[in-house]
Design an enzyme around this catalytic site. Structure first.
Site, PDB file in Angstrom:
ATOM      1  N   ASN A  44       8.357  -7.518  -3.822  1.00 51.15           N
ATOM      2  CA  ASN A  44       8.357  -6.962  -2.482  1.00 51.15           C
ATOM      3  C   ASN A  44       7.644  -7.914  -1.528  1.00 51.15           C
ATOM      4  O   ASN A  44       6.481  -8.243  -1.741  1.00 51.15           O
ATOM      5  CB  ASN A  44       7.630  -5.611  -2.455  1.00 51.15           C
ATOM      6  CG  ASN A  44       7.552  -5.040  -1.050  1.00 51.15           C
ATOM      7  OD1 ASN A  44       8.577  -4.689  -0.465  1.00 51.15           O
ATOM      8  ND2 ASN A  44       6.353  -4.970  -0.488  1.00 51.15           N
ATOM      9  N   GLU A  45       8.342  -8.357  -0.500  1.00 49.23           N
ATOM     10  CA  GLU A  45       7.774  -9.114   0.624  1.00 49.23           C
ATOM     11  C   GLU A  45       6.891 -10.293   0.225  1.00 49.23           C
ATOM     12  O   GLU A  45       5.668 -10.282   0.447  1.00 49.23           O
ATOM     13  CB  GLU A  45       6.959  -8.178   1.529  1.00 49.23           C
ATOM     14  CG  GLU A  45       7.784  -7.133   2.217  1.00 49.23           C
ATOM     15  CD  GLU A  45       6.986  -6.364   3.271  1.00 49.23           C
ATOM     16  OE1 GLU A  45       5.770  -6.549   3.364  1.00 49.23           O
ATOM     17  OE2 GLU A  45       7.607  -5.581   4.007  1.00 49.23           O
ATOM     18  N   GLU A  84      12.772  -0.793   3.219  1.00 51.36           N
ATOM     19  CA  GLU A  84      11.701  -0.117   3.969  1.00 51.36           C
ATOM     20  C   GLU A  84      12.035  -0.153   5.459  1.00 51.36           C
ATOM     21  O   GLU A  84      12.548  -1.156   5.968  1.00 51.36           O
ATOM     22  CB  GLU A  84      10.336  -0.800   3.788  1.00 51.36           C
ATOM     23  CG  GLU A  84       9.723  -0.637   2.429  1.00 51.36           C
ATOM     24  CD  GLU A  84       8.370  -1.330   2.286  1.00 51.36           C
ATOM     25  OE1 GLU A  84       7.642  -1.468   3.303  1.00 51.36           O
ATOM     26  OE2 GLU A  84       8.048  -1.732   1.161  1.00 51.36           O
ATOM     27  N   HIS A  97       4.994  -4.998  -6.646  1.00 50.91           N
ATOM     28  CA  HIS A  97       4.536  -4.643  -5.299  1.00 50.91           C
ATOM     29  C   HIS A  97       3.035  -4.934  -5.248  1.00 50.91           C
ATOM     30  O   HIS A  97       2.214  -4.060  -5.037  1.00 50.91           O
ATOM     31  CB  HIS A  97       4.855  -3.180  -4.971  1.00 50.91           C
ATOM     32  CG  HIS A  97       4.960  -2.882  -3.498  1.00 50.91           C
ATOM     33  ND1 HIS A  97       6.065  -2.310  -2.906  1.00 50.91           N
ATOM     34  CD2 HIS A  97       4.093  -3.075  -2.484  1.00 50.91           C
ATOM     35  CE1 HIS A  97       5.867  -2.158  -1.613  1.00 50.91           C
ATOM     36  NE2 HIS A  97       4.666  -2.612  -1.323  1.00 50.91           N
ATOM     37  N   ASN A 129      13.059  -5.305   4.453  1.00 50.09           N
ATOM     38  CA  ASN A 129      12.135  -4.355   5.079  1.00 50.09           C
ATOM     39  C   ASN A 129      12.038  -4.697   6.558  1.00 50.09           C
ATOM     40  O   ASN A 129      11.850  -5.868   6.911  1.00 50.09           O
ATOM     41  CB  ASN A 129      10.728  -4.481   4.476  1.00 50.09           C
ATOM     42  CG  ASN A 129      10.677  -4.055   3.016  1.00 50.09           C
ATOM     43  OD1 ASN A 129      11.645  -3.521   2.482  1.00 50.09           O
ATOM     44  ND2 ASN A 129       9.553  -4.289   2.377  1.00 50.09           N
ATOM     45  N   HIS A 155     -12.363  -2.725  -4.618  1.00 46.20           N
ATOM     46  CA  HIS A 155     -13.706  -2.356  -5.082  1.00 46.20           C
ATOM     47  C   HIS A 155     -14.762  -3.355  -4.622  1.00 46.20           C
ATOM     48  O   HIS A 155     -15.903  -2.981  -4.373  1.00 46.20           O
ATOM     49  CB  HIS A 155     -13.733  -2.285  -6.619  1.00 46.20           C
ATOM     50  CG  HIS A 155     -12.964  -1.113  -7.163  1.00 46.20           C
ATOM     51  ND1 HIS A 155     -12.463  -1.055  -8.436  1.00 46.20           N
ATOM     52  CD2 HIS A 155     -12.617   0.064  -6.579  1.00 46.20           C
ATOM     53  CE1 HIS A 155     -11.833   0.099  -8.623  1.00 46.20           C
ATOM     54  NE2 HIS A 155     -11.910   0.787  -7.505  1.00 46.20           N
ATOM     55  N   ASP A 193      -8.036   4.317  -5.749  1.00 50.83           N
ATOM     56  CA  ASP A 193      -8.524   4.919  -7.014  1.00 50.83           C
ATOM     57  C   ASP A 193      -7.811   6.242  -7.309  1.00 50.83           C
ATOM     58  O   ASP A 193      -7.462   6.518  -8.447  1.00 50.83           O
ATOM     59  CB  ASP A 193     -10.036   5.168  -6.958  1.00 50.83           C
ATOM     60  CG  ASP A 193     -10.837   3.867  -7.004  1.00 50.83           C
ATOM     61  OD1 ASP A 193     -10.222   2.788  -7.027  1.00 50.83           O
ATOM     62  OD2 ASP A 193     -12.082   3.948  -7.013  1.00 50.83           O
ATOM     63  N   GLN A 250      -0.352   2.187  -3.825  1.00 51.11           N
ATOM     64  CA  GLN A 250      -0.530   3.012  -2.630  1.00 51.11           C
ATOM     65  C   GLN A 250      -0.448   4.515  -2.904  1.00 51.11           C
ATOM     66  O   GLN A 250      -0.892   5.304  -2.081  1.00 51.11           O
ATOM     67  CB  GLN A 250       0.496   2.601  -1.567  1.00 51.11           C
ATOM     68  CG  GLN A 250       0.275   1.178  -1.081  1.00 51.11           C
ATOM     69  CD  GLN A 250       1.305   0.752  -0.052  1.00 51.11           C
ATOM     70  OE1 GLN A 250       2.389   0.293  -0.409  1.00 51.11           O
ATOM     71  NE2 GLN A 250       0.995   0.904   1.210  1.00 51.11           N
TER      72      GLN A 250
END
Ligand code: BGC
Length: 477
Positions: free
Chosen positions: A184-185, A381, A140, A325, A58, A70, A38
């Site tokens: 993560n999650e 989070e 992540h 989170n 993509h 990107d 991210q």
């Protein structure tokens, strides 16, 4: 005079109790979060391999906004500015993730990308030089695409590749990183094996996601044991895992209470119960419902694989803390929805409404502390999205409200939360919403090649809270 003598101490006592409630305990750490895909950009620079996110963004613009990671916030080149921003909000901790294919471009040990190791070394050293502790998310959501070609998480052999990757991280960064989360999650990223529209887009609902869950739990436990047996004595850190959580019954009927409990077990318990419960293994309600549905569908075995007794014991207790989170609370009711087969259908729960509700946050924290006693909790989070703008008073009110609820959970209810990292340090690529959904306390100008960062009003508010280590008086209940 009498009134004064009697009333004054009472007022003082109330004020004192109030300020104690809204103060962070000693040692409580405060910070901000991001994740590699991210923010980093540099998706194919300096030897980095393709991840499942690169590949998906993509090749599947139909499932995204057309924006990609990107370049994102270009943190690969601008990490020093990021650290300065953290310092400016008085953060104690930065939670970031390490891109697996930046370290191992093919996922295999044939190529270890030194430039990737250098990048994270530089980031970690810059953080420590500024008095900020790193909290690293190992996964992540960005597996090397080459491992996805071998099946990704539903293929248990991937667990070995993940362990080899983690060993490189512990070896290279463990002298300075004291906080690790493995995943993560899971509830969110494992959907990539249930549907076409999130990476890696493996549309195998109710089957692929359960196979991936099984391997993910083994991978988590392997990492914790690796750390515990080979690194803890010298590195002295902690390893946990992060879940998304916030589920409550829609009404106070018994039926809704039962639905909410089922929802919690299907959404968090399926991942947390094997690790944090006294008995280990999948929650009984999950086991029974998936087994029964699988049998009713005429299958020779359950869609949810089983652990051996040895595996149950190996996974049970494999964590030092629980990461949570929380964004909003989903209010649920009983009922059958979702395609067949699917985890949603197996759960027999319908999400009726989602609300931004800090009392739901406080109740959720209490539920976790009761369900999995003995483990410290870190809020990894928490945050609010909007469409942008630096005068983000709604975000300030959100943080004030949720930090208040958090402090009540800690100081009044005794929930053992030890740290909090807000989401997010800056506006980031918000997955399929691209750059339009903003969570940052810093604005990022995505149209400028410099990706200029500017503090929002919420950055000043957070700097005040983190600096004073208490909630300002006007925001207290
Ligand atoms: C994820 C983040 C995401 C955030 C806001 C969490 O589910 O961990 O990557 O940006 O929520 O949607």
């Amino acid at each position: 005079m009498w009134t004064l003598v009697i009333v004054l101490p009472a007022v003082l006592a109330t004020g004192w109790a109030q300020s104690a409630t809204y103060r962070f305990p000693d040692g409580f750490f405060l910070g901000a979060s991001t994740s590699a895909y991210q923010v980093e950009g540099a998706w194919n620079e300096d030897g980095k391999g393709e991840s499942i996110q690169d590949n998906f963004f993509h090749n599947h613009p139909e499932y995204t906004s057309g924006d990609t990671g990107d370049v994102a916030c270009d943190s690969y080149h601008k990490y020093k500015e990021d650290v300065q921003m953290l310092k400016d909000i008085n953060a104690d901790v930065y939670r970031f993730s390490i891109s697996w294919p930046r370290i191992l471009p093919t996922g295999d040990l044939d190529v270890i990308n030194q430039a990737g190791i250098d990048y994270y070394n530089n980031l970690i050293n810059e953080l420590l030089a500024n008095g900020i502790q790193p909290l690293v998310t190992i996964y992540h959501w960005d597996m090397p695409q080459s491992l996805q070609y071998l099946g990704g998480w539903p293929n248990e052999l991937i667990v070995d590749y993940f362990v080899e990757h983690a060993r490189i991280l512990f070896e290279n960064f463990g002298d300075r990183v004291k906080w690790w989360t493995t995943f993560n999650e899971p509830a969110v990223f494992l959907r990539g094996y249930a549907s076409a529209n999130i990476a890696p887009g493996q549309n195998a609902s109710g089957i692929g996601d359960y196979l991936a869950t099984h391997a993910m739990l083994k991978a988590h436990a392997r990492l914790w044991h690796l750390y515990d047996e080979q690194y803890r004595a010298t590195q002295n850190g902690s390893v946990g895992i992060t879940f998304s959580f916030g589920l409550e019954p829609l009404t106070n009927s018994t039926e809704d209470a039962e639905a909410a409990e089922r929802a919690r077990q299907f959404d968090m318990g399926i991942y947390a119960h094997p690790i944090y419960s006294a008995e280990g293994d999948y929650p009984t309600v999950v086991r029974e419902r998936v087994d029964a549905n699988s049998a009713a569908e005429g299958r020779p075995r359950s869609r949810l694989p089983s652990f051996t007794q040895e595996e149950v014991q190996y996974i049970r207790g494999s964590a030092d803390f629980i990461g949570v989170n929380h964004y909003q609370t989903d209010y649920v009711t009983s009922g059958v929805t979702g395609i067949s087969p699917s985890k949603t259908r197996d759960s027999g729960v319908i999400t009726s409404v989602s609300r931004i509700d800090s009392s739901g946050f406080r109740r959720s924290l209490n539920w976790i502390a009761n369900e999995y006693p003995g483990y410290p909790i870190i809020i990894t989070e928490n945050g609010l999205k909007d469409l942008g703008g630096r005068n983000d008073v709604t975000r300030i009110n959100y943080f004030a409200d949720f930090l208040g609820a958090l402090l009540e959970a800690v100081n009044l209810d005794g929930v053992p939360v030890i740290g909090y990292t807000l989401w997010s340090l800056m506006d980031v690529l918000e997955w399929d919403s691209g750059f339009t959904a903003k969570f940052g306390v810093y604005e990022v100008d995505f149209s400028s090649p410099n990706r200029t960062r500017t503090p929002k009003d919420s950055a000043a508010f957070i700097a005040e809270v983190y600096g004073s280590r208490q909630l300002p008086e006007q925001y207290r209940l």
